[in-house]
Scaffold this active site. Structure first.
Site, PDB file in Angstrom:
ATOM      1  N   GLY A   1      46.182  34.690  61.428  1.00 19.28           N
ATOM      2  CA  GLY A   1      45.121  33.805  60.955  1.00 19.28           C
ATOM      3  C   GLY A   1      43.742  34.436  61.048  1.00 19.28           C
ATOM      4  N   ASP A   2      42.765  33.800  60.377  1.00 21.51           N
ATOM      5  CA  ASP A   2      41.366  34.238  60.403  1.00 21.51           C
ATOM      6  C   ASP A   2      41.166  35.632  59.827  1.00 21.51           C
ATOM      7  OD1 ASP A   2      40.811  31.797  61.657  1.00 21.51           O
ATOM      8  OD2 ASP A   2      41.222  32.671  63.628  1.00 21.51           O
TER       9      ASP A   2
ATOM     10  N   LYS B   1      40.740  34.735  54.645  1.00 28.88           N
ATOM     11  CA  LYS B   1      41.340  34.107  53.453  1.00 28.88           C
ATOM     12  C   LYS B   1      40.285  33.337  52.656  1.00 28.88           C
ATOM     13  CE  LYS B   1      44.264  31.985  56.167  1.00 28.88           C
ATOM     14  NZ  LYS B   1      44.038  32.711  57.427  1.00 28.88           N
ATOM     15  N   GLY B   2      39.398  32.612  53.386  1.00 26.79           N
ATOM     16  CA  GLY B   2      38.369  31.812  52.718  1.00 26.79           C
ATOM     17  C   GLY B   2      37.477  32.677  51.848  1.00 26.79           C
TER      18      GLY B   2
ATOM     19  N   GLY C   1      40.266  27.102  59.532  1.00 26.46           N
ATOM     20  CA  GLY C   1      38.812  27.221  59.477  1.00 26.46           C
ATOM     21  C   GLY C   1      38.501  28.395  58.587  1.00 26.46           C
ATOM     22  N   HIS C   2      37.989  28.120  57.399  1.00 25.44           N
ATOM     23  CA  HIS C   2      37.731  29.181  56.429  1.00 25.44           C
ATOM     24  C   HIS C   2      36.218  29.288  56.202  1.00 25.44           C
ATOM     25  CE1 HIS C   2      42.069  28.488  54.705  1.00 25.44           C
ATOM     26  NE2 HIS C   2      42.047  28.892  55.956  1.00 25.44           N
TER      27      HIS C   2
ATOM     28  N   THR D   1      45.264  23.732  68.227  1.00 32.54           N
ATOM     29  CA  THR D   1      43.898  23.282  67.963  1.00 32.54           C
ATOM     30  C   THR D   1      43.698  21.842  68.456  1.00 32.54           C
ATOM     31  OG1 THR D   1      44.548  22.532  65.762  1.00 32.54           O
ATOM     32  CG2 THR D   1      43.683  24.774  65.932  1.00 32.54           C
TER      33      THR D   1
ATOM     34  N   ARG E   1      60.911  11.240  59.098  1.00 34.39           N
ATOM     35  CA  ARG E   1      60.882  10.193  58.057  1.00 34.39           C
ATOM     36  C   ARG E   1      60.182   8.906  58.490  1.00 34.39           C
ATOM     37  NH1 ARG E   1      67.131  11.248  57.124  1.00 34.39           N
ATOM     38  NH2 ARG E   1      66.858  11.254  59.369  1.00 34.39           N
TER      39      ARG E   1
ATOM     40  N   GLN F   1      46.467  29.481  57.984  1.00 37.45           N
ATOM     41  CA  GLN F   1      47.181  30.186  59.052  1.00 37.45           C
ATOM     42  C   GLN F   1      47.727  31.523  58.501  1.00 37.45           C
ATOM     43  OE1 GLN F   1      48.173  26.489  58.797  1.00 37.45           O
ATOM     44  NE2 GLN F   1      46.201  26.427  59.793  1.00 37.45           N
TER      45      GLN F   1
ATOM     46  N   ASP G   1      34.367  47.185  57.816  1.00 39.47           N
ATOM     47  CA  ASP G   1      33.051  47.539  58.372  1.00 39.47           C
ATOM     48  C   ASP G   1      33.007  47.419  59.896  1.00 39.47           C
ATOM     49  OD1 ASP G   1      33.322  44.705  57.364  1.00 39.47           O
ATOM     50  OD2 ASP G   1      31.558  44.442  58.640  1.00 39.47           O
TER      51      ASP G   1
ATOM     52  N   SER H   1      37.399  44.261  51.686  1.00 38.95           N
ATOM     53  CA  SER H   1      36.211  43.476  51.973  1.00 38.95           C
ATOM     54  C   SER H   1      35.385  44.206  53.023  1.00 38.95           C
ATOM     55  CB  SER H   1      36.634  42.095  52.467  1.00 38.95           C
ATOM     56  OG  SER H   1      35.532  41.422  53.027  1.00 38.95           O
TER      57      SER H   1
END
Ligand code: GDP
Ligand code: IMO
Ligand code: MG
Length: 429
Positions: A12-13, A16-17, A40-41, A129, A143, A223, A332, A412
């Site tokens: 995760g993290d 993706k956002g 959280g994106h 979380t 169900r 995720q 970076d 990126s």
């Protein structure tokens, strides 16, 4: 025409956002298909920073956002987020956001159970979380869950609450936590109904029409593969399938509609919750990566654990997640490190493995086998073309491609939207 699914390839993290926001310029619709407001994106566009949990990141580009049936929705969190981004100038309306009528609702009791169970686990906690994600998915499979469409049927709500409370109040009592009363929950759901229902529809119908009209759909994963309930580091995982195959079932399209699968990975590795992390660094380099990468959870505020890039792990994610191309982010953050390490396998007992085994104790015992590479002293931050990268950084990227057995199609180099290098357009595949 191809659609694209974006999924996390680590824990995760991965960014993706940012990648979904960037790719959304080439798409017509952006669809969330699993997870909930545990995600959280973060998107950085000029001087604005958007932190999205439940809303599809394509909304920031003015694209239609869809929350699929595979998502678990906390209606309070949804409305609060719509309100929050509205104050940033991003107005989310039933014209710009559609929600699957058959998506599952998260109620306050789910968060209470989640937190009470974590407290009871003590040192063995998963590090969730605390937002009720697991308990809501449990109710779906059992169900007894309340769905978005039930908000239109007060009698259905009342009946379902009876069953839910029978189950959850027993559990809460056993855990020594406060129980819930029916009337207050029902009253609140009836208050929320007129605020949520205008967004609801059978989104599968809209997606079918969009496909037939040749529109491009971008599926936004939350995720990551190593948090997948089947393929991840179980039980230290989330409660949904995060692999690209879920994009189909979680939004109501066939598997052929998912298109190109883009996996997102950081050029190093982080993890928020508990659980195995073979390449984790407990030294100054780990702290440096955390500081430079601003590695604090968007949702939890907790400091993320940091470590070297784990190529064996990402290779596994590539295979089980169906990843066809990799977006490598945060290159970076490695600028100026004299030496870099990449994990190519694990030593467990006397054995060397190329993959992380499924059993808990074996995972915990996995010692990384590293390959060492020379770093680069030049800055890559903000690079927007391959030609701007130092030779050693290109070498690092090329070695990762070989080891994970997938091509790098996007790079990126900063949080900012346009600091991105496109190697190959995933929509043109
Ligand atoms: P997600 O959950 O996968 O969307 O990722 P998050 O948004 O939780 O975490 C990624 C963080 O890294 C965010 O703060 C982004 O702004 C930031 N980020 C994304 N790409 C880059 C990059 O290439 N370089 C740097 N330095 N930061 C990045
Ligand atoms: P994005 O989409 C990182 C982790 C939690 C915990 C485990 C289970 O931003 O990448 P849950 O609340 O889902 O039952 O917690 O999963 N987790 C994440 N870690 N990024 C996320 O989302 C996460 N969503 C859940 O920290 O270890
Ligand atoms: Mg995140």
């Amino acid at each position: 025409m191809a659609n694209v699914a974006v999924i996390g390839a680590q824990w995760g993290d991965e960014g993706k956002g940012k990648v979904v926001d960037w790719l959304a310029s080439r798409a017509d619709i952006v669809v969330r298909f699993q997870g909930g407001h545990n995600a959280g994106h973060t998107l950085v566009v000029g001087d604005q920073t958007y932190k999205l949990s439940l809303l599809p990141s394509g909304l920031v580009r003015g694209k239609l956002g869809i929350i699929g049936n595979g998502v678990v929705i906390d209606p309070e969190a949804l409305l609060a987020e719509i309100d929050r981004v509205g104050r940033q100038g991003l107005h989310v309306t039933p014209e710009t956001l559609r929600i699957a009528e058959n998506a599952i609702l998260i109620l306050p009791l789910h968060g209470a159970i989640d937190r009470a169970r974590e407290a009871a686990r003590g040192a063995a906690k998963i590090g969730t979380t605390g937002r009720g994600i697991g308990p809501a998915y449990e109710d779906k499979v059992a169900r007894r869950a309340i769905r978005v469409c039930d908000l239109a049927e007060p009698e259905t709500l009342a009946d379902k609450l009876d069953e839910l409370l029978r189950h959850h109040n027993t559990l809460l009592k056993g855990l020594g936590a406060d129980t819930f009363g029916k009337q207050a929950l029902l009253d609140r759901l009836l208050e929320l109904a007129p605020l949520v229902l205008p967004f609801a529809e059978p989104v599968w119908e809209r997606l079918d029409e969009a496909r037939r009209a040749g529109k491009r759909i971008l599926f936004e994963g939350a995720q990551a593969v190593m948090l997948d309930v089947d393929h991840g580091t179980y039980p230290f995982v989330t409660s949904s399938n995060t692999v690209a195959a879920t994009a189909a079932a979680g939004s109501g399209v066939g598997p052929g509609a998912v298109g190109f699968v883009l996996g997102i990975a950081k050029a190093y590795c982080t993890r928020v919750g508990s659980g195995p992390f073979p390449t984790e660094l407990h030294d100054a380099t780990g702290a440096l990566l955390g500081d430079r990468g601003h590695e604090f959870g968007t949702v939890t505020g907790r400091r993320r654990r940091c470590g070297w890039f784990d190529a064996a792990l990402v290779r596994q994610a590539v295979k089980v997640g169906g990843i066809q191309g990799l977006a490598l982010t945060k290159l970076d953050v490695l600028d100026g490190l004299p030496e870099l390490r990449v994990c190519v396998g694990y030593r467990i007992g006397g054995e060397t493995l190329r993959h992380l085994p499924a059993a808990m104790r074996a995972q915990a015992a996995a010692e990384p086998v590293f390959e060492t590479m020379e770093g680069w002293s030049e800055s890559t931050r903000g690079a927007r073309s391959w030609a701007d990268l130092p030779a050693q950084a290109i070498k690092y990227v090329r070695r990762i491609e070989e080891l994970v057995e997938a091509p790098v199609t996007l790079l990126s180099t900063s949080p900012e939207r346009d600091d991105t290098i496109l190697v190959k357009d995933p929509f043109e595949d």
